[in-house]
Design a protein around this motif. Sequence first.
Motif, short mmCIF file in Angstrom:
data_model
loop_
_atom_site.label_atom_id
_atom_site.label_comp_id
_atom_site.label_asym_id
_atom_site.label_seq_id
_atom_site.Cartn_x
_atom_site.Cartn_y
_atom_site.Cartn_z
N ARG A 1 -14.27 -49.04 4.07
CA ARG A 1 -14.37 -50.58 3.76
C ARG A 1 -14.76 -51.34 4.76
N LEU A 2 -15.89 -52.25 4.60
CA LEU A 2 -16.26 -53.38 5.64
C LEU A 2 -15.34 -54.17 5.61
N GLY A 3 -15.05 -54.66 6.95
CA GLY A 3 -14.47 -55.92 7.51
C GLY A 3 -14.40 -57.00 6.26
N ALA A 4 -13.34 -57.58 6.22
CA ALA A 4 -13.18 -58.97 5.16
C ALA A 4 -13.65 -58.77 3.74
N SER A 5 -13.41 -57.29 3.28
CA SER A 5 -13.87 -57.09 1.89
C SER A 5 -12.64 -56.96 1.24
N ALA A 6 -11.73 -56.59 1.85
CA ALA A 6 -10.44 -56.35 1.08
C ALA A 6 -9.72 -57.44 0.22
N LEU A 7 -9.74 -58.45 1.25
CA LEU A 7 -9.38 -59.60 0.44
C LEU A 7 -10.13 -60.22 -0.94
N MET A 8 -11.55 -59.75 -0.51
CA MET A 8 -12.71 -60.39 -1.32
C MET A 8 -12.23 -59.29 -2.72
N LEU B 1 -25.08 -58.37 -0.25
CA LEU B 1 -23.53 -58.05 -0.24
C LEU B 1 -23.19 -56.80 -0.89
N PHE B 2 -23.95 -56.60 -2.06
CA PHE B 2 -23.68 -55.47 -2.86
C PHE B 2 -24.12 -54.19 -2.27
N TYR B 3 -25.60 -54.18 -1.61
CA TYR B 3 -25.94 -53.14 -0.45
C TYR B 3 -25.25 -52.83 0.64
N ASP B 4 -24.76 -53.95 1.33
CA ASP B 4 -24.17 -53.56 2.47
C ASP B 4 -22.79 -52.94 2.20
N THR B 5 -22.07 -53.17 1.08
CA THR B 5 -21.08 -52.55 0.76
C THR B 5 -21.17 -50.99 0.15
N VAL B 6 -22.17 -50.97 -0.46
CA VAL B 6 -22.38 -49.52 -0.87
C VAL B 6 -22.66 -48.76 0.54
N LYS B 7 -23.40 -49.11 1.29
CA LYS B 7 -24.13 -48.40 2.47
C LYS B 7 -22.67 -48.17 3.47
N GLY B 8 -21.99 -49.58 3.69
CA GLY B 8 -20.87 -49.28 4.37
C GLY B 8 -19.90 -48.46 3.99
N GLY B 9 -19.87 -48.31 2.66
CA GLY B 9 -18.77 -47.04 2.14
C GLY B 9 -19.45 -45.79 2.12
N ASP B 10 -20.55 -45.71 2.60
CA ASP B 10 -21.17 -44.35 3.05
C ASP B 10 -21.61 -43.80 1.59
N TYR B 11 -21.99 -44.63 0.78
CA TYR B 11 -22.53 -43.97 -0.66
C TYR B 11 -21.28 -43.17 -1.30
N ARG B 12 -20.24 -43.67 -1.42
CA ARG B 12 -19.30 -43.02 -2.11
C ARG B 12 -18.46 -43.82 -3.24
N SER B 13 -19.13 -45.02 -3.37
CA SER B 13 -18.55 -46.01 -4.40
C SER B 13 -19.35 -46.09 -5.62
N ARG B 14 -18.68 -46.71 -6.69
CA ARG B 14 -19.28 -47.01 -7.76
C ARG B 14 -20.34 -48.05 -7.84
#
Lengths: 639, 256, 256
Positions: A435-442, A96-109
């Motif tokens: 942002r990936l889908g279903a991640s804002a609520l998270m 989940l960590f990896y998907d979120t960083v990748k989905g964010g196009d490597y611009r998150s912490r």
Amino acid sequence: MTLNSKVPSGPIEDKWETHKFEMKLVAPHNKRRFTIIVVGTGLAGAAAAASLGELGYNVEVFTYHDSPRRAHSIAAQGGINAAKNYKNDGDSVRRLFYDTVKGGDYRSREANVHRLAEVSVDIIDQCVAQGVPFAREYGGLLDNRSFGGAQVSRTFYARGQTGQQLLLGAYQALARQIAAGTCRLHNKSEMLDVVVKDGRAVGIVCRDLLTGEISRHTGHAVVLATGGYSNAFYLSTNAMYCNVTAAWRAHRRGALFANPCFTQIHPTCIPASDEFQSKLTLMSESLRNDGRIWVPKDPDDTRPPDQIPEADRDYYLERRYPAFGNLVPRDVASRAAKREVDNGHGVGPLENGVYLDFSNAISRLGRSAIEEKYGNLFEMYERITDENPYSVPMRIYPAPHYTMGGLWVDYNLMTTVPGLYAAGEANFSDHGANRLGASALMQGLADGYFVLPYTIGDYLAEHLGESLVPTNDPAFDDVESDVIGRVARLVGNKRGTRSPDHYHRRLGKILWDNCGMERSREGLGKALAEIPALHDEFRRDVRILGSDDGLNSSLEKAGRIDDFFQLASLMCRDALDREESCGGHFRVEHQTEDGEALRDDENFSYVAAWEWTGEGAEPALHKEPLVFENVELAQRSYK
Amino acid sequence: MSAATRTKLLPGDPQLDKADEGRPAGRSNFLVEFWRSDVGKKWLMAVSGLMLMGFVLFHMVGNLKLYLGAEDVNHYGEFLRELLVPILPRTVALWLFRLGLVAAFAVHIAAAASLTKTNRDARKVPYKSERDYIAANFASRTMRMTGIVIALFLLFHLADLTWGRANPDFVRGDVYCNVYYSFSRPWVAIVYILANLALGIHLYHGGWSLFQSLGWNSPRFNPWRRWFAIGFALVVVVPNISFPISVLTEVIGPCP
Amino acid sequence: MDLTLRIWRQPDAESDGDFHVYAVKGISSDMSFLEMLDVLNEQLIESGEEPVEFDSDCREGICGTCGLVINGVPHGPERATATCQLHMRKFSDGETITVEPWRATAFPVQRDLVVERSPLDRIIEAGGYITAPTGAAPDANEIPVPKEAADAAMDAAACIGCGACVAACPNGAAQLFTAAKIAHLNLLPQGQAERYRRTEAMVDTMEEFFGSCTNHGECEEACPKEISIDFIAMMNRDYIRSKFKNRKRLGQKKVG
């Protein structure tokens, strides 16, 4: 100013655990001596207020709605991600960590995202205990679905109303604290400024929307959980009241604003039907699981969709992205739709949409299966457009939906103003450039339930024994007179001729055309010239009837639009400055040969945090370098 | 700076001025608690309503004996007076029933009156434009009116056929002749028929509504609730109305 | 299409109000009702008249902020649709449309079409939650919930808290709102521990503000989420049980 992200050292898996241990605690009997102000009652705000109240702090909660339950989190449809791996399909915190960083196009912490993935599992436990009626299997266990192109099924959902049910869970937890007296609710109260004394946030100034009364509220810490700023575009899927005022006022008081140009355009919204359209309606992205997106090959094709033979249709996502097809991430799907419409392939009366066709799925799975999955969405679509999507393909078009940018916060979710926190969509922290889908609520619930309750304690522990700054302190006087002055200037402008909405629409158009799905140096330069000019005109010409001592929605709107104007310039400024394409930020100058986003990791792997330097002055850029130790940077490919 | 004042309603706000005063803390006798609560009052209305429904049903069944002739009816009347003899002295059982009925009427009417006040207070400023009701039907919206009609008729009915004050030919104990002479007066027959129509309308809503108030709700029998109410209203009202018509058309023969 | 609008105008909570008549022209049938009011308001502002205040936020039918009585029906003529999702194609050219705010003593009008609905929050605060302190939860799959039960709880939980049920009820009752929340929580295993305590507290608080249910069914018709009045029956039953139940034995499972 140097930005200290305060990310703990050590391996990424241990950072949060270590940090939790190292943070100072406030003893139970001392907690009630602290007052915390929470602005906003969406997922992040309500969850934070309820959790902090539960811990024993005095919490003052503010919402401009009549009830905390109306915050816009309620409109989220699809679901909430969590690395539970209930489906045995190989999910994990790390994935989940990896998907979120990748989905964010490597611009998150990295560290923030990893923490988010870690606490995601606790969120589901918490929500189920609160009685959130997530979808179940027949055996009584929780159901999951794959969402937004994820390759694992990690999304928990409650029909098409997941946001509603999660918000009601948080709202009910808050209601319990209100009844217990730990939280005090101020409804119909709009925060108009933050009070900063000796460099620390010590309170806020609000306007009572029903009486117009300006009031001062003091606290040891202030949490802004005030949502995103998509409404800068005028037409967005955000609710009518969503605005940037709280965050923007905090920005003007010293909080840096990070990555304002990172905005998300959601691909599956219902296209506008006329110029008086007040907002756009989003339909859950889950529709792309079964719907096929196409446009007629011939731009001049005027046949109704069911009479266009397969040979004359262009399923452009399937053609261009054979691996992911209709399930490419939001930014990719949105840009592709824009390209088709810009090339004249748009469909519908205003030629402003593309088809999302379920006829294949209906003949494969049967109408009742489709009805079971998407019945409420189809109904909603038909109600709005008067077209039956079971027989006529839906028309969709992208619309501004979520803003990844927001107030800059450190690992503790504290802004650059000590004691001032930002949570949920209001901060910038976890989603990078997309942002990936279903991640804002998270993220909203993670911040509210499981991050702020710890990190605020760490800050407060250092201020044990300090009494509240009295509301008659000169710091409050100054801020209140600013607020009163602003309100009076807006209401006092009796020479105006046009409504606030008129200017909002025009601002939105400039922003959408130049800082929307595609940005160019030229367009952004044009916008940066036009926005201040229109802002001047707005200040001169906006007409606000009525008075400031009662309910006056024109006055409320005008104040919010005034702040959108200032933000819009910063968005364009940031977009111009970021000479690369990443996630939701697509600069036409920076694309691959086949039109995909081209990142520049060497020069732009940083968070752009902007400092307010005064009215009319150039904002100052501060960079927080992004270091990737656990994820290898790669070009996103969905082919 | 603020001219308008904030109207914020909190529990116990005098503006609300509900029929019942604030609830005392702690738990008291459950019947007292029922009476304090609107939901409880509705439960009491449903229970008393059920008792009254039982009464009108048996009353109708007893009256059917008019068609069997004077002897049968009068025998039945005597049977009621003799009920449970010799366990109880003559007429005691009948009086116990009557007391139960009076209590049921009292609870039913008092609860209705109190809830009416509550409901009026819950919307002190009425709608200024015309409401367009969708589900609320004639029966549900006229419960108060039909109830009053039934109560007034009841008083007349008692005066006519129990006490005899409103019936010049009244002979205590001669049920058949009393009914015959009473219904021979067309205006009495018409009043009787109208009152029974009111009863039917009242039962049409009440016979359904009681299930809701008692919380008797299950997907298994929900569709039957409305049919029960319709059936019950017809079963009671149709035979009842037939009596005066039969007297006037001489299907029921004259007093022997 | 061209329309005549009769809209309730009221300067503030204390003043009296009345209907004002406005003409709007060239309305597209694809517009939503609230967008039509937006157009009116822009016209009014440009002609120097204060715009009509009305509340709306998400305009997707989920936040529950909007709510107008349109031609005598809360949320207007389309079934299962909140005001913001109502489109002008449901009206005809040349029609006169009357618009009024929710009316209930517990919902005082603040200005024009805006009402205060915080008593609904008071009902939730009384017990509309499951006490689950942050961090204290067991694994989410620890307690299986039968799908049918989860679905029924979701049906009830779909309530958006708009208050149309109160506005529609001839008695100004909030039973559907209260019952929906009680049913959502009482139907789930997680909600059992506080079941009777919750029901009692929420009903008692509801009755401080609102009228009582006489089973018209009007609320169900007005509800944009089609919440069933079956939940009211369930609430009534649990309330009555709350008065009888020996709560010391709630931890005992029924055996056999």
